[in-house]
Scaffold this motif. Sequence first.
Motif, PDB file in Angstrom:
ATOM      1  N   LEU A 150       0.822  -1.209   0.000  1.00 20.66           N
ATOM      2  CA  LEU A 150       0.000   0.000   0.000  1.00 20.66           C
ATOM      3  C   LEU A 150       0.860   1.265   0.000  1.00 20.66           C
ATOM      4  CD1 LEU A 150      -2.928   1.002   0.100  1.00 20.66           C
ATOM      5  CD2 LEU A 150      -2.739   1.094   2.590  1.00 20.66           C
ATOM      6  N   GLU A 167      -9.680   3.664  -3.748  1.00 20.48           N
ATOM      7  CA  GLU A 167      -9.299   2.267  -3.555  1.00 20.48           C
ATOM      8  C   GLU A 167      -8.247   2.135  -2.453  1.00 20.48           C
ATOM      9  OE1 GLU A 167      -8.011   0.985  -7.367  1.00 20.48           O
ATOM     10  OE2 GLU A 167     -10.023   1.017  -8.275  1.00 20.48           O
ATOM     11  N   LYS A 185      -8.506   0.139   0.986  1.00 21.81           N
ATOM     12  CA  LYS A 185      -7.514  -0.837   1.437  1.00 21.81           C
ATOM     13  C   LYS A 185      -6.976  -0.466   2.817  1.00 21.81           C
ATOM     14  CE  LYS A 185      -5.932  -2.299  -3.146  1.00 21.81           C
ATOM     15  NZ  LYS A 185      -4.789  -2.323  -4.095  1.00 21.81           N
ATOM     16  N   LYS A 221      -9.380  -1.630   5.318  1.00 17.06           N
ATOM     17  CA  LYS A 221      -9.323  -3.091   5.474  1.00 17.06           C
ATOM     18  C   LYS A 221      -8.098  -3.506   6.292  1.00 17.06           C
ATOM     19  CE  LYS A 221     -11.812  -4.226   1.212  1.00 17.06           C
ATOM     20  NZ  LYS A 221     -11.743  -4.854  -0.130  1.00 17.06           N
TER      21      LYS A 221
END
Length: 439
Positions: free
Chosen positions: A28, A396, A400, A403
């Motif tokens: 990420l 996005e 993420k 999450k």
Amino acid sequence: MSDLTSLDPQTLATQLAGYDILAMQTALKKQTSSLQSQQSALTALRTAMTTFRSALTALNKTDNGMLQNTATTNVDGIATVTANSSAQKGSYSIFVEQLASQHQMAYDNLSDADIKNATGTMSITINGESVDIEMDDLESLSDLTSAINNSEDNPGVTASLIRTDGNVSLMFSSDETGAKNVVEIDASKMDGASADKFAAANQEVITQAADAVFRLGDSTKQYTNSSNTLDKLIDGVTIELTKKQEEGDAPLRINVGTDSTATKEQVQSFVDAYNAMRSSLGTLTASGSDGSDRGAFAGDAGIAALDRELNDVLRTQFGGKDMTAFGITADKDGNLTVDSEKLDDALKADPAALTTLFNGNDGLIKKMDKSMDKYLNSTNGLLKGRQETLDRQQSEIDSKTDKINTRYETSYNRYLKQFTQLQSIMTQMNNTMSMFGLA
């Protein structure tokens, strides 16, 4: 047996939960760094293109294009004369017989009490347009002037109070000059006493409503204009009359010609703006093959297309001439340069051709602006589309991130529970062994 009771469940849970998401965080972080670079590059590109487009707009104004003209007069104080880009060089002469003036009239011998006692309607008319002022609720001369000046139906008159030597005069002034703008006061719809008071008041004309009167050259024919601004007499030339002339005075002679210095400054402004944008594009599209940093848009087909399109426009002829006719050429790196002497010669030979080239209805600036619009259009421009793509990628990444945070919390709570239970069991075992003297 090792003593696990001294271990901190929270520390262990934090470490192990961190290991669980380490790979996801690394990926990420890489995506975020790449997106930030793209965002920065897109912002830099938009800024460079917007700055250039703003420069084009400033150089393509109706009255202030690339060609700069100047107007000089043989007599000072008669008029202020300016010439815009559309003015044709030449010599013109006029003789100013009369200046345009506003109509001003004043009423003396009126008091606040006269206004307070008045009823009915006062009508004020200028050039066929009127306003009706209801007198019933007015308390003073000041109230009357405010009612007139603030009326939405005001036809173009300003009311004011003039105080001299202890006396107050009610003045009416037309907002516009010209013989047709006469202020007419009708007090006939007011009550009889007030109407008589207005009729008996000392009415004095301060200035008459008048048109400007002038002659052309040595002609004896008179021309009139409602204002002292003559902006349609000579194309591209604005004449602000400031003083009338006396018979026997020499006519006011106006010479219009090219201001080479100011025109070259305009041309240089275009060249500088173009080169600045090209420099930004060069940095953003650099391939990195020469050891320099690779640009964020290296190999980008869309940006390459813009570069080609602008180069094509620069080589296009407008009115039979391209930029090289005015000494503007591109060097080996694509940057524009100006040959000052060649530009001077071109301006002397045919200054209007510069306007045709840059500022024509289908000239170079408009074509360049059209090319820029494909990218900068706020509705369907290419940069808008790219920004939307980056915004989706950011969403996005945000998803993420959520999450990963959720996974971290789940892992942390699981590990915390496990190590807390383990610590509790070990404590119990140690206590039992102590009872039997085994500790």
